[in-house]
Motif scaffolding. Structure first.
Motif, short mmCIF file in Angstrom:
data_model
loop_
_atom_site.label_atom_id
_atom_site.label_comp_id
_atom_site.label_asym_id
_atom_site.label_seq_id
_atom_site.Cartn_x
_atom_site.Cartn_y
_atom_site.Cartn_z
N LEU A 165 -25.35 53.24 38.35
CA LEU A 165 -26.31 54.02 37.59
C LEU A 165 -25.60 54.28 36.06
O LEU A 165 -26.45 54.08 34.94
N TYR A 166 -24.36 54.47 35.97
CA TYR A 166 -23.89 54.83 34.86
C TYR A 166 -22.78 53.92 34.17
O TYR A 166 -22.27 54.00 33.32
N ALA A 167 -22.64 52.69 34.91
CA ALA A 167 -21.91 51.58 34.44
C ALA A 167 -21.89 51.40 32.96
O ALA A 167 -20.76 51.44 31.99
N ASP A 168 -23.10 50.98 32.36
CA ASP A 168 -23.38 50.66 31.23
C ASP A 168 -23.01 51.86 30.21
O ASP A 168 -22.60 51.62 29.24
N ALA A 169 -23.50 52.95 30.36
CA ALA A 169 -23.16 54.08 29.62
C ALA A 169 -21.67 54.27 29.36
O ALA A 169 -21.16 54.81 28.43
N VAL A 170 -20.90 54.08 30.63
CA VAL A 170 -19.47 54.46 30.55
C VAL A 170 -18.73 53.30 29.60
O VAL A 170 -18.07 53.59 28.66
N ARG A 171 -19.37 51.90 29.95
CA ARG A 171 -18.69 51.03 28.79
C ARG A 171 -19.06 51.16 27.66
O ARG A 171 -18.24 51.05 26.75
N GLU A 172 -20.13 51.50 27.38
CA GLU A 172 -20.55 51.93 25.78
C GLU A 172 -19.75 53.00 25.38
O GLU A 172 -19.26 53.03 24.13
N ASP A 173 -19.60 54.28 26.10
CA ASP A 173 -18.78 55.23 25.55
C ASP A 173 -17.19 54.73 25.31
O ASP A 173 -16.60 55.10 24.44
N GLN A 174 -16.93 53.91 26.29
CA GLN A 174 -15.39 53.33 26.04
C GLN A 174 -15.17 52.44 24.67
O GLN A 174 -14.31 52.79 23.99
N ARG A 175 -16.30 51.60 24.65
CA ARG A 175 -16.15 50.95 23.27
C ARG A 175 -16.21 51.75 22.01
O ARG A 175 -15.58 51.52 21.11
N TRP A 176 -17.09 52.72 22.07
CA TRP A 176 -17.05 53.99 21.03
C TRP A 176 -15.80 54.36 20.61
O TRP A 176 -15.29 54.60 19.42
N TRP A 177 -15.06 55.06 21.70
CA TRP A 177 -13.82 55.48 21.22
C TRP A 177 -12.73 54.38 20.75
O TRP A 177 -11.91 54.67 19.91
N LEU A 178 -13.03 53.44 21.42
CA LEU A 178 -12.02 52.08 21.19
C LEU A 178 -12.22 51.70 19.81
O LEU A 178 -11.27 51.50 18.88
N ASP A 179 -13.65 51.86 19.30
CA ASP A 179 -13.87 51.49 17.85
C ASP A 179 -13.14 52.34 16.80
O ASP A 179 -13.02 52.24 15.79
N ARG A 180 -12.90 53.75 17.30
CA ARG A 180 -12.37 54.86 16.63
C ARG A 180 -10.82 54.80 16.52
O ARG A 180 -10.45 55.92 16.23
N GLU A 181 -10.45 53.74 17.14
CA GLU A 181 -8.92 53.46 17.16
C GLU A 181 -8.26 54.39 18.04
O GLU A 181 -6.99 54.75 17.82
N ILE A 182 -9.00 55.03 19.22
CA ILE A 182 -8.19 55.48 20.23
C ILE A 182 -7.77 54.64 21.12
O ILE A 182 -8.62 53.97 22.02
N HIS A 183 -6.62 54.53 21.31
CA HIS A 183 -5.95 53.08 21.95
C HIS A 183 -4.94 53.90 23.03
O HIS A 183 -4.12 52.92 23.69
N ALA A 184 -4.75 55.11 22.89
CA ALA A 184 -3.81 55.70 23.82
C ALA A 184 -4.37 57.18 24.32
O ALA A 184 -4.98 57.83 23.36
N VAL A 185 -3.95 57.63 25.24
CA VAL A 185 -4.55 58.94 25.75
C VAL A 185 -3.20 60.03 26.43
O VAL A 185 -2.33 59.48 26.77
N PRO A 186 -3.65 60.97 26.37
CA PRO A 186 -4.95 61.96 25.86
C PRO A 186 -4.95 61.90 24.39
O PRO A 186 -4.32 61.82 23.65
N ALA A 187 -6.46 61.97 23.93
CA ALA A 187 -6.74 62.38 22.57
C ALA A 187 -7.78 63.52 22.76
O ALA A 187 -8.65 63.29 23.33
N PHE A 188 -7.57 64.43 21.85
CA PHE A 188 -8.38 65.65 21.95
C PHE A 188 -8.99 65.61 20.48
O PHE A 188 -8.28 65.36 19.24
N ILE A 189 -10.28 65.57 20.40
CA ILE A 189 -11.15 65.84 19.15
C ILE A 189 -11.79 67.08 19.10
O ILE A 189 -12.83 67.09 20.11
N PHE A 190 -11.61 67.76 17.97
CA PHE A 190 -12.26 69.14 18.16
C PHE A 190 -13.32 69.15 16.85
O PHE A 190 -13.09 68.73 15.91
N ASN A 191 -14.38 69.39 17.50
CA ASN A 191 -15.48 69.33 16.51
C ASN A 191 -15.82 68.38 15.57
O ASN A 191 -16.40 68.04 14.64
#
Length: 218
Positions: A165-191
């Motif tokens: 049920l949430y497969a597409d939403a997770v893929r979209e969320d993953q792409r969103w963060w990759l587009d913002r150059e998050i390529h290693a984890v953890p990454a903490f973003i505040f506000n």
């Protein structure tokens, strides 16, 4: 003094040991700043091994292939992680035959758990299941059981996983963060403005949070 609203997006994977340590360091920083922040944590999906097959891969073999680490280097890294984990109240149980697994279903369950107000509880339970209890967090029945353990409906969790049920939403969320150059984890973003990358010491989080507080008051 009114607590500052603090939205925290944490991009991470449930089989990432440094993600556990980073979050524990963040918690330690918040303890050092009691009552100063009204914290809302949101766990965002990242797959360290998006092409990991269903059967997973031996951890030591995987580390050697991915990072070129020798057996000795790999053992030293695990010992260091275990030591840091113990100092922060988390037990890493590395064992012979431990396998890295696919986490896409786990991320789908976490997406759903956020809607139920239980996302952080589930995330920590999944960390514990994989690293401390030798459980396979790619197995749907394991995921359902872990969800039930934090007070979520097992029947609803099973439906989420079996229906994707949430497969597409997770893929979209993953792409969103990759587009913002998050390529290693953890990454903490505040506000949505300030970021801390990697499993930093608690003192680093304290400095960033104090600066954020000062900017909000200016």
């Amino acid at each position: 003094m009114t607590a500052l609203a603090l939205k925290v997006d944490i991009v991470s994977d449930v089989v990432c040991p440094w993600c556990v340590i980073g979050y524990k360091q963040f918690e330690k920083a918040l303890t050092a700043l009691p009552g100063r922040f009204d914290v809302s944590v949101h766990w965002r999906p990242f797959e360290l091994n998006p092409n990991m097959p269903a059967e997973g891969q031996d951890l030591r073999e995987h580390i050697a292939q991915k990072y070129g680490s020798s057996a000795e280097q790999s053992q030293q890294a695990r010992s260091r992680l275990s030591s840091i984990g113990e100092s922060l109240g988390f037990h890493f149980d590395y064992y012979d035959g431990m396998r890295v697994v696919n986490t896409f279903h786990a991320h789908q369950l976490l997406h759903w758990a956020e809607e139920q107000g239980k996302q952080t509880e589930l995330k920590m339970a999944l960390f514990n299941a994989f690293f401390s209890q030798r459980q396979d967090v790619s197995d749907n029945e394991v995921l359902v059981s872990v969800a039930g353990g934090v007070g979520l409906s097992e029947s609803a969790a099973r439906e989420v996983l079996s229906g994707g049920l949430y497969a597409d939403a997770v893929r979209e969320d993953q792409r969103w963060w990759l587009d913002r150059e998050i390529h290693a984890v953890p990454a903490f973003i505040f506000n949505d403005k300030y970021s801390v990358l990697g499993a930093q010491e608690a003192d680093t989080f304290v400095r960033v949070l104090t600066k954020l507080e000062a900017k909000a008051a200016a």
